[in-house]
Design a protein around this motif. Structure first.
Motif, mmCIF file in Angstrom:
data_model
loop_
_atom_site.group_PDB
_atom_site.id
_atom_site.type_symbol
_atom_site.label_atom_id
_atom_site.label_comp_id
_atom_site.label_asym_id
_atom_site.label_seq_id
_atom_site.Cartn_x
_atom_site.Cartn_y
_atom_site.Cartn_z
ATOM 1 N N GLN A 76 14.816 17.514 7.930
ATOM 2 C CA GLN A 76 15.473 16.476 7.140
ATOM 3 C C GLN A 76 14.429 15.393 6.865
ATOM 4 O OE1 GLN A 76 18.441 14.073 9.111
ATOM 5 N NE2 GLN A 76 19.756 14.039 7.293
ATOM 6 N N PRO A 77 13.918 15.317 5.647
ATOM 7 C CA PRO A 77 12.804 14.398 5.378
ATOM 8 C C PRO A 77 13.054 12.960 5.791
ATOM 9 C CG PRO A 77 13.076 15.924 3.543
ATOM 10 C CD PRO A 77 14.233 16.159 4.473
ATOM 11 N N ILE A 78 14.286 12.484 5.703
ATOM 12 C CA ILE A 78 14.533 11.075 6.006
ATOM 13 C C ILE A 78 14.175 10.756 7.452
ATOM 14 C CG2 ILE A 78 16.956 11.426 6.632
ATOM 15 C CD1 ILE A 78 15.428 8.397 4.778
ATOM 16 N N GLU A 79 14.400 11.700 8.367
ATOM 17 C CA GLU A 79 14.041 11.465 9.768
ATOM 18 C C GLU A 79 12.528 11.291 9.903
ATOM 19 O OE1 GLU A 79 14.411 13.617 14.160
ATOM 20 O OE2 GLU A 79 15.174 14.621 12.365
ATOM 21 N N HIS A 80 11.788 12.136 9.205
ATOM 22 C CA HIS A 80 10.327 12.044 9.247
ATOM 23 C C HIS A 80 9.851 10.757 8.584
ATOM 24 C CE1 HIS A 80 6.289 13.577 9.701
ATOM 25 N NE2 HIS A 80 6.048 13.418 8.412
ATOM 26 N N ILE A 81 10.514 10.343 7.527
ATOM 27 C CA ILE A 81 10.154 9.102 6.839
ATOM 28 C C ILE A 81 10.270 7.919 7.793
ATOM 29 C CG2 ILE A 81 10.868 7.488 5.024
ATOM 30 C CD1 ILE A 81 11.608 9.997 3.348
ATOM 31 N N PHE A 82 11.360 7.866 8.558
ATOM 32 C CA PHE A 82 11.528 6.785 9.531
ATOM 33 C C PHE A 82 10.426 6.830 10.593
ATOM 34 C CE2 PHE A 82 15.719 6.051 7.765
ATOM 35 C CZ PHE A 82 15.949 4.709 8.042
ATOM 36 N N THR A 83 10.043 8.031 11.020
ATOM 37 C CA THR A 83 8.996 8.154 12.036
ATOM 38 C C THR A 83 7.660 7.634 11.509
ATOM 39 O OG1 THR A 83 10.075 10.078 13.043
ATOM 40 C CG2 THR A 83 7.725 9.783 13.477
ATOM 41 N N ILE A 84 7.276 8.062 10.318
ATOM 42 C CA ILE A 84 5.981 7.674 9.761
ATOM 43 C C ILE A 84 5.935 6.179 9.463
ATOM 44 C CG2 ILE A 84 4.396 7.973 7.818
ATOM 45 C CD1 ILE A 84 4.465 10.292 9.817
ATOM 46 N N THR A 85 6.980 5.649 8.856
ATOM 47 C CA THR A 85 6.973 4.210 8.559
ATOM 48 C C THR A 85 7.036 3.395 9.846
ATOM 49 O OG1 THR A 85 9.390 4.276 8.190
ATOM 50 C CG2 THR A 85 7.970 4.480 6.262
ATOM 51 N N GLY A 86 7.656 3.942 10.883
ATOM 52 C CA GLY A 86 7.664 3.260 12.179
ATOM 53 C C GLY A 86 6.270 3.157 12.772
ATOM 54 N N VAL A 87 5.464 4.219 12.613
ATOM 55 C CA VAL A 87 4.083 4.183 13.080
ATOM 56 C C VAL A 87 3.307 3.087 12.361
ATOM 57 C CG1 VAL A 87 1.879 5.440 13.033
ATOM 58 C CG2 VAL A 87 3.959 6.592 13.812
ATOM 59 N N LEU A 88 3.409 3.043 11.040
ATOM 60 C CA LEU A 88 2.657 2.051 10.266
ATOM 61 C C LEU A 88 3.152 0.640 10.539
ATOM 62 C CD1 LEU A 88 2.248 3.954 6.874
ATOM 63 C CD2 LEU A 88 0.706 3.862 8.834
ATOM 64 N N LYS A 89 4.444 0.484 10.777
ATOM 65 C CA LYS A 89 4.979 -0.835 11.129
ATOM 66 C C LYS A 89 4.363 -1.321 12.431
ATOM 67 C CE LYS A 89 9.196 -3.299 12.458
ATOM 68 N NZ LYS A 89 10.666 -3.217 12.671
ATOM 69 N N ARG A 90 4.337 -0.443 13.426
ATOM 70 C CA ARG A 90 3.842 -0.824 14.746
ATOM 71 C C ARG A 90 2.332 -1.095 14.716
ATOM 72 N NH1 ARG A 90 5.932 3.065 17.037
ATOM 73 N NH2 ARG A 90 4.208 4.559 16.998
ATOM 74 N N VAL A 91 1.581 -0.229 14.076
ATOM 75 C CA VAL A 91 0.123 -0.346 14.096
ATOM 76 C C VAL A 91 -0.357 -1.543 13.284
ATOM 77 C CG1 VAL A 91 -2.026 0.757 13.394
ATOM 78 C CG2 VAL A 91 -0.257 2.100 14.542
ATOM 79 N N PHE A 92 0.245 -1.757 12.114
ATOM 80 C CA PHE A 92 -0.223 -2.820 11.224
ATOM 81 C C PHE A 92 0.591 -4.102 11.348
ATOM 82 C CE2 PHE A 92 -1.992 0.958 9.290
ATOM 83 C CZ PHE A 92 -3.268 0.548 8.963
ATOM 84 N N GLY A 93 1.549 -4.132 12.264
ATOM 85 C CA GLY A 93 2.333 -5.345 12.481
ATOM 86 C C GLY A 93 3.154 -5.750 11.271
ATOM 87 N N LEU A 94 3.762 -4.769 10.602
ATOM 88 C CA LEU A 94 4.562 -5.067 9.413
ATOM 89 C C LEU A 94 5.875 -5.733 9.804
ATOM 90 C CD1 LEU A 94 4.148 -1.711 7.430
ATOM 91 C CD2 LEU A 94 2.735 -3.773 7.302
ATOM 92 N N GLY A 95 6.357 -6.606 8.934
ATOM 93 C CA GLY A 95 7.668 -7.205 9.123
ATOM 94 C C GLY A 95 8.770 -6.248 8.689
ATOM 95 N N ASP A 96 10.015 -6.621 8.980
ATOM 96 C CA ASP A 96 11.137 -5.740 8.653
ATOM 97 C C ASP A 96 11.246 -5.500 7.149
ATOM 98 O OD1 ASP A 96 11.777 -5.499 11.315
ATOM 99 O OD2 ASP A 96 13.320 -7.063 11.281
ATOM 100 N N ARG A 97 11.050 -6.533 6.350
ATOM 101 C CA ARG A 97 11.162 -6.368 4.899
ATOM 102 C C ARG A 97 10.012 -5.537 4.349
ATOM 103 N NH1 ARG A 97 13.267 -12.175 2.385
ATOM 104 N NH2 ARG A 97 15.270 -12.232 3.502
ATOM 105 N N GLN A 98 8.822 -5.743 4.883
ATOM 106 C CA GLN A 98 7.691 -4.921 4.452
ATOM 107 C C GLN A 98 7.927 -3.452 4.809
ATOM 108 O OE1 GLN A 98 4.656 -7.052 6.633
ATOM 109 N NE2 GLN A 98 3.818 -7.951 4.757
ATOM 110 N N THR A 99 8.461 -3.228 6.004
ATOM 111 C CA THR A 99 8.737 -1.855 6.430
ATOM 112 C C THR A 99 9.795 -1.212 5.544
ATOM 113 O OG1 THR A 99 8.225 -2.486 8.719
ATOM 114 C CG2 THR A 99 9.403 -0.415 8.387
#
Length: 215
Positions: A49-72
């Motif tokens: 289910q691509p949406i699950e993978h999308i959440f995983t990948i964007t979660g990685v980039l949020k954590r590593v780059f310190g993205l805010g909720d709106r940016q994520t």
């Protein structure tokens, strides 16, 4: 056994060392990573289910780059839009063998359109993550000279030392571990040692400890 060493400080890439024990060095800065990070890993039935993978990948980039909720959220919507532009409904379960997912170039193109429309979240997001994508580290297609699965069966050093920032090093290492986890889950589980995984300076990817435990 197959070996995969994540080398952040150039401690394992010296020619005399790798030749003595039969290792190959893959320079990530020069050759990138040999898979599309947006390709989800299938379950036991070969579906994802691509949406699950999308959440995983964007979660990685949020954590590593310190993205805010709106940016994520902006990034997640752009990734979803890239899937939809290829006729893929992210919420549906799809046979991975027939899936042709977008790549990060498609995502960046969507964000660039939003930037031109003066979307403030897209502008700030691109400012944070652009270095990761401007280095040409991701393949343009899934037709690769050496598939990731084949590399896993080698004795390999993933040299991350030449990458310019700690954020890029951590992001790529986490993306590799996520893909590694997905591949190994599809293989036999003999409950004995079948490969060696070495993460020099493991604190850089400590946030993916659950995937490491499963691997």
């Amino acid at each position: 056994f197959p070996v995969c060493i994540f080398d952040f400080k150039n401690d394992y890439s010296e020619r005399s060392f790798v030749q003595a024990i039969g290792l190959k060095v893959h320079d990530v800065r020069r050759y990138g990573i040999p898979f599309n990070p947006l390709m989800p890993s299938p379950n036991e039935e070969g579906q994802a289910q691509p949406i699950e993978h999308i959440f995983t990948i964007t979660g990685v980039l949020k954590r590593v780059f310190g993205l805010g909720d709106r940016q994520t959220a902006t990034l997640r919507d752009a990734v979803k839009g890239a899937f939809e532009a290829r006729g893929i409904t992210p919420q549906k379960w799809i046979n991975v063998d027939t899936l042709r997912p977008p790549n990060f170039d498609d995502v960046i193109a969507i964000l660039e359109e939003q930037k031109e429309a003066r979307n403030p979240q897209a502008i700030s997001l691109l400012d944070r993550i652009a270095p990761l994508f401007e280095l040409g580290l991701f393949p343009k297609s899934d037709e690769l000279p050496v598939p990731f699965e084949a590399m896993l069966d080698e004795r390999l050093v993933l040299s991350l030392f030449a990458l310019p920032t700690d954020e890029i090093k951590a992001a790529l290492a986490e993306l590799v571990i996520i893909r590694l986890h997905g591949v190994l889950l599809r293989r036999a589980q003999p409950r004995k040692l079948t490969r060696l995984l070495v993460i020099d300076e493991a604190w850089r990817v400590a946030a993916v400890h659950q995937e490491l435990e499963r691997v």
